[in-house]
Design an enzyme around this catalytic site. Structure first.
Site, PDB file in Angstrom:
ATOM      1  N   HIS A 196       3.623  -5.173  -8.613  1.00 38.19           N
ATOM      2  CA  HIS A 196       3.420  -4.330  -9.787  1.00 38.19           C
ATOM      3  C   HIS A 196       4.305  -4.839 -10.921  1.00 38.19           C
ATOM      4  CE1 HIS A 196       3.694  -0.140 -11.822  1.00 38.19           C
ATOM      5  NE2 HIS A 196       2.692  -0.857 -12.287  1.00 38.19           N
ATOM      6  N   ASP A 248      -2.700  -1.111 -10.986  1.00 34.43           N
ATOM      7  CA  ASP A 248      -3.801  -1.455 -10.099  1.00 34.43           C
ATOM      8  C   ASP A 248      -3.759  -2.953  -9.815  1.00 34.43           C
ATOM      9  OD1 ASP A 248      -4.699  -2.647 -12.410  1.00 34.43           O
ATOM     10  OD2 ASP A 248      -6.312  -1.228 -12.780  1.00 34.43           O
ATOM     11  N   CYS A 292      -3.064  -5.476 -12.630  1.00 32.07           N
ATOM     12  CA  CYS A 292      -1.824  -5.166 -13.333  1.00 32.07           C
ATOM     13  C   CYS A 292      -1.245  -6.363 -14.087  1.00 32.07           C
ATOM     14  CB  CYS A 292      -0.803  -4.626 -12.317  1.00 32.07           C
ATOM     15  SG  CYS A 292       0.792  -4.212 -13.014  1.00 32.07           S
TER      16      CYS A 292
END
Length: 308
Positions: A300, A85, A88
């Site tokens: 990410h 999310d 992260c």
């Protein structure tokens, strides 16, 4: 080119595009299904790569090359997957701080961080901090200070408790159970964001008063049109972290400075360039602990595990 040859070429291009699209959809669905949990077990790096990057697209080939470089050249043998999310990166950093039992930043010894919201509001006249946003929560107004205090209390209390656990296995198990998503985690990350904001305010005031030197990255931060001062940095950058965006490159310098850690990132999309291994230490700090991150796309992040 005949009509038949043209049609054949078009069909091949369409098939290649569909294969690429299916691969992306497959990875996206896998992340959706695991989005509500964090897998902290170590996964074999090359097995993880083989599962994530199948097919013969240029991107898949590049990523397989990047993971092999990570494995053989940098001795990264395993990976800890992190929930993907907008928190992260903060999650990956704080998990390592807690699991390694690192102490609170040294600057917190002279500054009571529990009183920072009131100090900034009443002593330093920063009444605009009431426009602070907590991830997807926007402008809590008069309740902002109370929420901030609870977030900082949660972070400091948990940090002190975990750093006091001397047994590594016990500390690791504690962290595995703690980082499972939910409101408590979000309080940690919002508290870290606020500590970052405090450092920006302190640096801005020192810069305005021609006082002691500040780290070089602050000059770059205040040079941007969107962060000319602490208020604009909060409104245009910090408030959206956890909601619409994660951290960008300059935020990493600030995060590192605020938590007193050295952050090293393996950027797999930058294979065969000098930016493949990125260090965000503005000024070398011998006593700061190193934290490792790996990213495929600068959005990410996972945690690489080095074993020689």
């Amino acid at each position: 080119m005949t009509v038949f040859a043209t049609a054949l070429w078009f069909c091949r291009q369409l098939c290649a595009y569909l294969v690429h699209l299916l691969e992306r959809c497959s990875r996206y669905l896998q992340r959706i299904f695991t989005n509500n949990r964090t897998v902290w077990d170590e996964t074999d790096l090359l097995a993880f790569c083989a599962k994530e990057w199948k097919g013969e697209t240029e991107q898949a080939k590049q990523m397989r090359e990047s993971y092999k470089t990570l494995f053989w050249k940098y001795h990264v043998k395993y990976i800890r997957q992190v929930t993907g999310d907008k928190y992260c990166l903060l999650r990956a950093v704080l998990f390592q701080i807690f699991s390694q039992g690192l102490p609170l930043p040294s600057w917190t010894k002279a500054t009571d961080i529990l009183k920072l919201p009131e100090k900034l509001l009443y002593s330093q006249g920063c009444n605009w901090i009431q426009q602070y946003s907590f991830g997807s929560q926007r402008y809590t107004g008069s309740n902002t200070l109370g929420i901030l205090r609870k977030c900082i209390e949660a972070l400091k209390g948990q940090w002190m408790e975990i750093s006091g656990i001397k047994d590594q296995a016990q500390r690791q198990n504690f962290c595995n159970a703690l980082f499972t998503g939910g409101n408590m985690e979000h309080k940690f990350y919002e508290a870290i964001k606020f500590l970052m904001l405090y450092q920006v305010i302190e640096a801005y005031e020192r810069l305005a008063g021609n006082q002691e030197c500040i780290p070089n990255f602050f000059s770059d931060l205040f040079r941007r049109d969107t962060s000319l001062d602490p208020l604009s940095y909060m409104m245009n950058h910090l408030n959206s972290i956890g909601d619409r965006r994660g951290l960008d490159q300059i935020d990493l310098f600030l995060l590192e400075h605020s938590l007193e850690v050295k952050i090293i990132v393996y950027r797999l999309c930058k294979i065969n360039t000098k930016d493949f291994l990125e260090m965000y230490t503005d000024e070398y700090q011998r006593d700061w602990h190193e934290l490792l991150l790996v990213t495929e796309d600068d959005r990410h992040y996972h945690i690489p595990v080095v074993k020689i």
